[in-house]
Design an enzyme around this catalytic site. Structure first.
Site, PDB file in Angstrom:
ATOM      1  N   ARG A  49      21.431  32.063  62.504  1.00  0.00           N
ATOM      2  CA  ARG A  49      22.630  33.010  62.469  1.00  0.00           C
ATOM      3  C   ARG A  49      23.526  33.091  63.370  1.00  0.00           C
ATOM      4  O   ARG A  49      23.143  32.256  64.718  1.00  0.00           O
ATOM      5  CB  ARG A  49      22.896  34.194  61.525  1.00  0.00           C
ATOM      6  CG  ARG A  49      21.573  34.620  59.368  1.00  0.00           C
ATOM      7  CD  ARG A  49      22.321  34.063  58.505  1.00  0.00           C
ATOM      8  NE  ARG A  49      23.730  34.538  58.780  1.00  0.00           N
ATOM      9  CZ  ARG A  49      24.520  33.621  57.828  1.00  0.00           C
ATOM     10  NH1 ARG A  49      24.067  33.666  56.359  1.00  0.00           N
ATOM     11  NH2 ARG A  49      25.668  34.384  57.589  1.00  0.00           N
ATOM     12  N   VAL A  50      24.530  32.276  63.578  1.00  0.00           N
ATOM     13  CA  VAL A  50      25.696  32.470  64.346  1.00  0.00           C
ATOM     14  C   VAL A  50      26.682  33.661  63.814  1.00  0.00           C
ATOM     15  O   VAL A  50      27.018  33.708  64.898  1.00  0.00           O
ATOM     16  CB  VAL A  50      26.732  31.288  64.518  1.00  0.00           C
ATOM     17  CG1 VAL A  50      25.610  30.060  64.299  1.00  0.00           C
ATOM     18  CG2 VAL A  50      27.508  31.099  62.947  1.00  0.00           C
ATOM     19  N   ASP A  51      26.148  34.597  63.273  1.00  0.00           N
ATOM     20  CA  ASP A  51      27.276  35.949  62.773  1.00  0.00           C
ATOM     21  C   ASP A  51      26.542  36.952  62.964  1.00  0.00           C
ATOM     22  O   ASP A  51      24.834  36.735  63.593  1.00  0.00           O
ATOM     23  CB  ASP A  51      27.434  35.611  61.473  1.00  0.00           C
ATOM     24  CG  ASP A  51      27.245  35.780  60.006  1.00  0.00           C
ATOM     25  OD1 ASP A  51      25.165  35.656  60.834  1.00  0.00           O
ATOM     26  OD2 ASP A  51      26.803  35.675  59.175  1.00  0.00           O
ATOM     27  N   ASP A  52      27.014  38.207  62.314  1.00  0.00           N
ATOM     28  CA  ASP A  52      26.179  39.350  63.020  1.00  0.00           C
ATOM     29  C   ASP A  52      24.764  39.863  61.164  1.00  0.00           C
ATOM     30  O   ASP A  52      25.511  40.862  60.976  1.00  0.00           O
ATOM     31  CB  ASP A  52      27.137  40.538  62.824  1.00  0.00           C
ATOM     32  CG  ASP A  52      27.191  40.602  64.231  1.00  0.00           C
ATOM     33  OD1 ASP A  52      27.171  39.489  64.824  1.00  0.00           O
ATOM     34  OD2 ASP A  52      28.841  40.367  64.349  1.00  0.00           O
TER      35      ASP A  52
END
Ligand code: 6R9
Length: 695
Positions: free
Chosen positions: A559-562
């Site tokens: 994932r590149v998000d939180d």
């Protein structure tokens, strides 16, 4: 860790594997975002309705699926029962927020029912006696089997009960159940009458269940007395009762609760019961008529809601609709696992997650296979359990998560080798990147180097497999999900949204809709547009990073998000943070993921205490326990932090933004590679955090 704009690249497991034998060119498609494509009038030579035999055939079908999605999917859909056929121009969409509201339609004008296609159709075609559902209990001595005809009867009885309780087409029904046959039966019963099911994983807490029932306005709840997981009993009905009270406190009434007595775990006598509101499944449903007319619904009629975590605190109710989801779950199940009627297929996922929806409840049954429903855990009573089940039922396709493989791999090969696995033909993996070591163990030890491994990349939102090998059609590489399925056009984007060609690393987006694209976020279409279509207008943004290698293979980097991925479960860091902050002693919390040998990622929580609590911002073990217990209560046990790290101060920029990159480095003991921290308001925070590690 690399930073692209606001987004972080996650773990990089994308070591280059061996060279593929062939490379594939993925065709470019038109950049027009508002399109109406009519079915191709040309005679079709190939079809995806049959088993696909060669890479060339895949390429031909893939190109057709991209050039003419309407025609390609109509061809596949034609093998199912449609009460009314779709219109010629059944497919249209807009993925570009700048051009108007985002929408997707597949099989517009068509009228069908997924339960009819999963059950009645097989019975009508003379396959009523084929085993449909096999139950394997937590205790190896408990088992049950239902044929397609018997499953249909059970579904009809429950559908009649729901109707008798006033459930109508379009109403949402909450389902909070363990992995017993009644769970997929409940899903199918809702679908039969056009009700929208909202399954809540049995590991979620009362708070989480209440939030989901309230958001979806589910007045009817189907649940169970309890369940045994290995040697632990879980009182589901008590949790459900608490959730119903929490809803009432918020002014929302759940007025009907159906309770299945799972007497090997918790007997009726030990189950709290509120007469009037609560009903016993076994006594009321059994006496209902065993036939029930199908509610025919439009292709775009909502089928189910499934809540999933995102980068903000509140989980999103992902909505899938009937026709497109039916066709895509059927097509992917068929081709990715090579399913044929009567195969014994086992997906170990819980129906509380999307994998249990698409690859247990729907896709396999649409293909007429025999499905195992497993109540237990892979290590109980011994780490041989999965392989004993494979031997017992002669399982042909086995689908599980890397976290289970890593834990079984640790227990040693002898458990696997003691069982006969010669029935296995295809092995699948889902939920998180599979590390090459686990991939090789799966291939060599479990599959005796005979079975291809389907590393399937997809999401709750995509409803079905997006990037995946097809068995035997091209060479796999350990750790790569390989190539796109039919109708899927992946794009690798840089931080500005430019499409990168050839070998590239960036974020993974999808350029055009596939039939089971999520249609909205329940009651929040704006959030749907902002979250998935806002970051890169014209594309569906997946939230994952990826690399495309010289052979055109895709490697998902995380994932590149939180969002963190713990044992294949998606958890929003913001959700865990707000659960921690709810504790009276916690002033602030920041949660990051770190590499965990079994779970893939573990949860690492930095906690700043309130003034006057602890000594110099450091608490004791009892407080740590309370904080962890608070997260279990608020979300569920699977979201419990693995590490609590006392943080008298957090690394913040001058504008007050927490630099999570720094927290991730400290969590993974890589603080010497912090990079530039000159923008921190107080750089000395870093050294003091490092000193508090393990305290
Ligand atoms: C099906 C499911 C989705 C997220 C996804 C990605 C990760 C899933 C993967 C994978 C690498 C795979 N993920 N499968 N990463 N390789 N084969 O798991 O849905 O619970 O919504 O999670 O899981 O990060 O974005 P969901």
């Amino acid at each position: 860790m690399q930073t692209v704009g606001r987004m972080k690249f996650g773990r990089g497991q994308c070591k280059a594997g061996q060279k593929a034998t062939r490379s594939i060119h993925i065709p470019r498609v038109s950049s027009t975002r508002i399109v109406k494509i009519a079915s191709a009038a040309t005679a079709v030579q190939v079809t995806a309705r049959e088993q696909i035999k060669s890479f060339e055939q895949y390429k031909e079908l893939y190109e057709w699926s991209i050039r003419d999605p309407a025609g390609f999917w109509a061809d596949f859909a034609s093998q199912f029962h449609w009460e009314k056929k779709w219109a010629e121009d059944h497919f249209d969409y807009n993925f570009d927020v700048r051009k108007g509201p985002v929408f997707v339609n597949f099989f517009k004008g068509g009228v069908t029912n997924i339960c009819y296609n999963a059950l009645d159709r097989h019975v009508a075609e003379g396959h009523g006696a084929t085993p449909c559902l096999l139950f394997e209990g937590n205790d190896p001595d408990r088992q049950k089997a239902l044929t397609y005809a018997e499953t249909l009867e059970e579904v009809c009885k429950l559908a009649n009960w729901l109707k008798a309780k006033g459930v109508k087409k379009g109403d949402t029904v909450a389902i909070y159940m363990p992995m017993i046959l009644e769970l997929p039966i409940a899903m199918l019963a809702c679908a039969r009458i056009g009700a929208v099911h909202s399954v809540v994983f049995g590991g979620f807490s009362a708070d989480s269940l209440a939030g989901r029932m309230e958001d979806a306005k589910s007045r009817v709840l189907l649940t169970c007395s309890g369940v045994m997981r290995a040697t632990k009993s879980i009182k589901l009905k008590s949790i459900a009762d608490k959730a119903v009270s929490l809803c009432a406190e918020q002014g929302f009434n759940v007025d009907t609760v159906l309770v299945y007595e799972n007497d090997n775990a918790i007997a009726a006598a030990d189950t709290p019961f509120t007469p009037g509101r609560d009903h016993w499944w076994q006594s009321e449903v059994a006496s209902m008529p065993s036939t029930c007319p199908v509610e025919w619904v439009d292709s775009e009629h909502p089928l189910f809601l499934l809540y999933t975590s995102g980068s903000t605190g509140k989980p999103k109710g992902v909505l899938h609709t009937t026709g497109g989801y039916m066709i895509y779950s059927a097509a992917t199940s068929k081709h990715v696992f090579g399913l044929q009627r009567g195969d014994v297929y086992w997906c170990t996922a819980d129906c509380g997650w999307i994998t249990g929806h698409s690859y247990l409840a729907y896709g396999p049954m649409l293909n007429g296979v025999t499905n195992i429903v497993f109540e237990g855990v892979p290590t109980h009573p011994t780490p041989a359990r999965c392989w004993e089940v494979v031997e017992k039922y002669k399982v042909k396709q086995f689908y599980t998560a890397p976290t289970a493989l890593r834990s079984l791999m640790r227990s040693g090969d002898e458990w696997v080798k003691a069982c006969d696995r010669s029935s296995l033909k295809v092995l699948g993996s889902v939920g998180e990147p599979i590390n090459p070591e686990a991939w090789r163990w799966y291939h060599e030890v479990v599959g005796d180097s005979r079975c291809p491994i389907m590393d399937t990349w997809w999401q709750t939102e995509t409803g079905g497999h997006m990037i995946t090998p097809l068995p035997g059609l091209w060479q796999e590489k350990p750790g790569s999900a390989t190539l796109p399925f039919f109708g899927v056009v992946p794009a690798v984007l840089d931080e500005k949204g430019n499409e990168l060609e050839g070998e590239a690393e960036g974020v993974l987006a999808l350029k055009q809709p596939w039939p089971s694209t999520l249609r909205t976020v329940y009651n929040d279409h704006k959030r749907y547009e902002e979250n998935y279509f806002g970051p890169f207008p014209g594309y569906y943004f997946s939230g994952d990073g990826c690399r495309r290698d010289a052979d055109g293979y895709y490697w998902i980097t995380g994932r590149v998000d939180d969002v963190i991925n713990v044992s294949g479960h998606r958890i929003g860091t913001a959700e865990v943070e707000s659960a921690l902050v709810a504790h009276p002693s916690c002033a602030e919390a920041a949660v990051v993921g770190y590499d965990h040998p079994i779970k893939g990622q573990g949860i690492y929580a930095y906690v700043t205490l309130m003034e006057g609590v602890g000594h110099d911002g450091v608490g004791d073990d009892a407080l740590k326990k309370q904080l962890v217990a608070g997260v279990r209560e608020t979300i569920g046990a699977f979201a419990a932090p693995d590490v609590i790290h006392w943080a008298p101060g957090l690394p913040k920029t001058r504008s007050g933004k927490i630099m999570r990159r720094v927290l991730r480095k400290i969590a993974s003991k890589e603080e010497e590679q912090l990079g530039d921290i000159s923008t921190l308001a107080d750089p000395s925070v870093v050294a003091s955090l490092v000193n508090l590690r393990g305290k």
